[in-house]
Motif scaffolding. Structure first.
Motif, PDB file in Angstrom:
ATOM      1  N   GLY A 500     -83.327  68.222  89.320  1.00  0.00           N
ATOM      2  CA  GLY A 500     -84.445  69.158  89.233  1.00  0.00           C
ATOM      3  C   GLY A 500     -84.458  70.189  90.336  1.00  0.00           C
ATOM      4  O   GLY A 500     -83.526  70.324  91.134  1.00  0.00           O
ATOM      5  N   ALA A 555     -90.976  77.225  89.097  1.00  0.00           N
ATOM      6  CA  ALA A 555     -90.628  76.023  88.318  1.00  0.00           C
ATOM      7  C   ALA A 555     -90.551  76.345  86.833  1.00  0.00           C
ATOM      8  O   ALA A 555     -89.719  75.803  86.101  1.00  0.00           O
ATOM      9  N   ARG A 556     -91.409  77.246  86.391  1.00  0.00           N
ATOM     10  CA  ARG A 556     -91.378  77.635  84.975  1.00  0.00           C
ATOM     11  C   ARG A 556     -90.057  78.353  84.641  1.00  0.00           C
ATOM     12  O   ARG A 556     -89.426  78.104  83.616  1.00  0.00           O
ATOM     13  N   SER A 559     -87.412  75.822  84.472  1.00  0.00           N
ATOM     14  CA  SER A 559     -87.495  75.041  83.232  1.00  0.00           C
ATOM     15  C   SER A 559     -86.828  75.771  82.087  1.00  0.00           C
ATOM     16  O   SER A 559     -86.150  75.168  81.253  1.00  0.00           O
ATOM     17  N   GLN A 564     -86.034  72.716  79.809  1.00  0.00           N
ATOM     18  CA  GLN A 564     -87.104  71.722  79.816  1.00  0.00           C
ATOM     19  C   GLN A 564     -88.404  72.383  79.396  1.00  0.00           C
ATOM     20  O   GLN A 564     -88.563  73.591  79.508  1.00  0.00           O
ATOM     21  N   ALA A 566     -91.881  73.417  80.178  1.00  0.00           N
ATOM     22  CA  ALA A 566     -92.563  73.665  81.446  1.00  0.00           C
ATOM     23  C   ALA A 566     -93.835  72.845  81.529  1.00  0.00           C
ATOM     24  O   ALA A 566     -94.551  72.685  80.547  1.00  0.00           O
TER      25      ALA A 566
END
Lengths: 568, 189
Positions: A500, A555-556, A559, A564, A566
């Motif tokens: 991550g 982080a978005r 993702s 992934q 979000a």
């Protein structure tokens, strides 16, 4: 079934299907069929299967395996395309009915009368489907004339034309062919096995299931697949064909003549895996040149809208995105363009010279949906030799900004702590430098805005040859009366996304602030402002936002990059 | 047109419908039965090209005789009867019937074929599952034979095998598919 000679009936049914039943066999068959209903059912099931295969598979692009979708009941909105075998006869048959209908004023839906097997899903047979689509710049605006909101997948029928601006679409053609078309491009789908590329970059992968090859017409000739993966680029009077697997046949357009002589162009040329062919038409003559295939010039058709494309799609609409260098496109000018702002790049040579070679403009990116560039860095005197890029316009940092980059670090051949490899940098004078991100010869990352002070080290030593997503947030902040920069940094190795996104620095502070000036991309500046410190490695994407992004926003983006969902 | 409106159109009677509604009903009914009608005809004539010709002719007759269609009755059965007459007409032409079967045998088959065609949907679903189980190079031969609609001789040329070998291979493929279909149907039932 015990009394029925099933095998014998099947055998005779096979003869009947293939039209080779002899008189004796016919007599035997008639006897068997007269014997009992079970024998007749056995025979009928064989012929039924023969018919079903003919109906299901005959000339219809299948979606999975050999089959095609179940047919819904035809609707009033159906249009009636004609299977090829019916074409010659349909006018006679449909004409009679249609004329009758026209006479009674119903011609408007006459095409609905005979919704032949290929129209069962409504409209002409779907021959292709747009699976993914992604933008290359903020200017991308259309897919076959529609707006951005077009929902995927998009079905394409014979006669459809894909007109792309600065975007990429990935499509399937039947069940065995996948293609990636990169704009600006114009591609016409003339049939299930026949495309016409008037402009653009097209990469095609043909699966082993494909029985008949596909043909791609271009202004200079026709490219025919003989079981393969290959790329075609055409623009104006130039054409390149690169073959990566299998074999391709190229047939020049009628009447082309080779330049420098009066030879008629060879009628046909076969291009094997690893080879490329380049044609340029100048006036009435054509120059022809062979070479090695360059996979990095083409996007991989089976890559899909992979991470980098998704990341780009996620950030392009954001108002805070100020600059994006994605290094996509076919030619150097397009590759060095700022896909969002005015800061286009041009090549610059380090103060010690260009070294052994120039930048590599056609590298596979961090995934198959993207390409990368690699600046050149001299094997010796690497800090001062090489070729990298710089903006033509001056960059103004404001009071906060965020850098996001997808990059690879390739350790120099004789690394040292004295090596400086700058990813993004500006410089105002001997002291005030704005090296937003740099690494030493071992990949240790740092930030510095004051050349007289030690770097702010980021606790990350990049593994050579591995792609990383890096995000660094810079805020102008005064502490104890001194202007400086607050730094927050995040990283993720794209070689192992399971770990991550990691926050590696939180609210660190270093003296100095980013000075305005020309921005070096893949390089920095010497104290006297000379070009220096080329990056060691590849750059897939670099984005600058004119505000400090929050951890959630970064982080978005990450993702999107790794596919992934979000979080909240 | 929905199933419900179709039923009500049926019960209203094709004869009593205005010309527009009648034509729309016809289009819906004939459109929905093309595949089964084709299979019915093919099972009597064996040759797909002949079956296509007869299907076209049958469609015309169906349209001409649509006023005679009894609403509420089984359209496919009615269409099959008309198709059978077209098969017999086709058979009467010199050298036209590939199987060369006698009329009495065709009579027997026609009756049975009407029942078999009613199972077409189930068999089709089973076939879809079974096709995926074919192995190369048989699968490729099936594709060539049916997807490209080339005859056995041409398939043999393409795959570089003898005509007899290709015929045997295709026959084995059909038999394997038939057995698979029966297994699938047995499983379903």
């Amino acid at each position: 079934m015990a009394n029925v000679d099933q095998e014998r009936i099947w055998e005779l049914a096979e003869r009947a299907c293939e039209g080779s039943l002899t008189a004796d066999e016919r007599s035997v068959l008639e006897g068997l069929l007269a014997s009992c209903p079970e024998a007749r059912r056995t025979f009928l099931h064989y012929l039924h299967l023969h018919g079903e295969l003919y109906w299901q598979l005959g000339g219809v692009p299948s979606k999975a395996g050999l089959t095609r979708d179940a047919s819904p009941r035809p609707t009033k909105e159906s249009v009636a395309p004609i299977p090829h075998k019916f074409r010659s006869r349909l006018p006679l048959v449909a004409g009679v009915v249609t004329v009758g209908l026209i006479l009674i004023g119903l011609g408007g839906w006459a095409t609905n009368l005979f919704p032949w097997r290929k129209s069962e899903d409504g409209g002409p047979a779907v021959i292709a489907r747009v699976l993914d689509r992604w933008q290359l710049s903020a200017q991308a605006d259309s897919l076959a004339g529609s707006q951005r909101t077009v929902e995927l997948p998009v079905d394409l029928r014979p006669g459809s034309v894909l007109r792309l601006s600065e975007e990429v679409v990935r499509f399937s053609l039947g069940s065995a062919v996948t293609g990636v078309l990169e704009g600006p491009a114009v591609l016409a789908l003339e049939g299930a096995d026949h495309l016409r590329l008037d402009r653009g970059v097209l990469t095609v992968a043909v699966g082993e299931d494909k029985v008949a090859g596909i043909r791609i017409g271009t202004p200079l000739g026709e490219v025919a697949d003989l079981g393969t993966r290959f790329g075609v680029w055409t623009e104006g009077s130039a054409l390149e064909v690169h073959v990566f697997d299998g074999l391709v046949r190229f047939r020049p357009r009628e009447g082309l003549h080779l330049g420098g002589g009066h030879d008629i162009f060879p009628r046909e040329r076969r291009i094997a895996a690893g080879e490329a062919l380049r044609l340029v038409k100048l006036g009435a003559k054509v120059s022809l040149e062979g070479g090695k295939a360059q996979p990095g010039r083409f996007l991989h058709p089976n890559g899909g809208a992979a991470g980098v494309a998704r990341w780009r799609q996620a950030i392009l609409p954001e108002p805070s995105l100020a600059h994006l260098w994605s290094f996509e496109g076919w030619d150097r000018r397009v590759k060095l363009r700022d896909a969002r702002g005015p800061l286009h790049l041009s090549e610059v040579v380090m103060f010690g010279g260009g070294g052994e070679s120039g930048p590599d403009y056609f590298l596979q990116g961090a995934d198959p949906s993207s390409r990368a560039v690699m600046v050149s860095r001299g094997n010796e005197f690497g800090n001062s030799r090489g070729v990298a890029f710089q903006t033509g316009e001056v960059f103004s940092p404001g009071e906060a900004l965020t850098l996001e980059a997808i990059v690879r670090f390739d350790r120099p051949s004789s690394p040292s702590l004295e090596d400086l490899c700058v990813l993004i940098g500006t410089r105002q004078d001997a002291r005030r430098c704005g090296f937003l991100l740099l690494a030493d010869g071992f990949g240790q990352l740092g930030v510095t805005f004051d050349a007289d002070l030690p770097w702010l080290e980021l606790p990350l030593r990049m593994i050579s040859g591995q792609w990383y997503f890096l995000a660094v947030v810079y805020r102008l902040e005064v502490r104890n009366g001194q202007a400086g920069t607050r730094v927050d940094a995040y990283c993720a190795s794209l070689g192992d996304v399971s770990s991550g996104l990691t926050s590696i620095v939180k609210s660190a502070w270093t003296p100095g602030w980013i000075p305005a000036g020309h921005l070096g991309v893949g390089k920095g500046f010497e104290k006297n402002g000379a070009h220096a410190y080329p990056w060691a490695g590849a750059m897939d994407e670099i984005a600058i936002f004119h505000q400090a992004l929050s951890e959630a926003e970064i982080a978005r983006h990450f993702s999107a990059l790794v596919g992934q969902v979000a979080g909240p | 047109m929905t199933e419900e409106s179709l039923r009500s159109a049926d019960s209203a009677g094709g004869r009593d419908l205005d010309i527009s509604a009648r034509a729309e009903l016809f289009a819906t009914l004939v459109g929905g039965s093309q595949r089964k009608l084709f299979l019915y005809i093919l099972s009597l004539v064996a040759n797909p090209a002949d079956a296509e010709d007869i299907l076209q002719e049958t469609n015309l007759i169906l349209w001409r005789k649509f006023e005679e269609f009894r609403p509420g009755s089984d359209f496919l059965s009615w269409a099959c009867k008309i198709a059978y007459y077209e098969v017999l007409k086709h058979r009467a032409r010199p050298g036209k019937l590939q199987t060369g079967l006698s009329e009495s045998t065709l009579d027997l088959l026609a009756e049975e074929a009407r029942q078999v065609v009613q199972e077409a949907d189930l068999r089709r679903e089973a076939l879809a599952k079974c096709l995926g189980q074919l192995r190369e190079p048989i699968r490729r031969m099936v594709q060539l034979r049916y997807q490209l609609q080339v005859d056995v001789r041409q398939v043999a040329e393409i795959v570089g095998k003898s005509v007899e070998a290709v015929r045997r291979a295709l026959h084995r493929a059909r038999v394997a598919l038939l057995r698979c279909i029966e297994r699938e149907l047995g499983r379903t039932s």
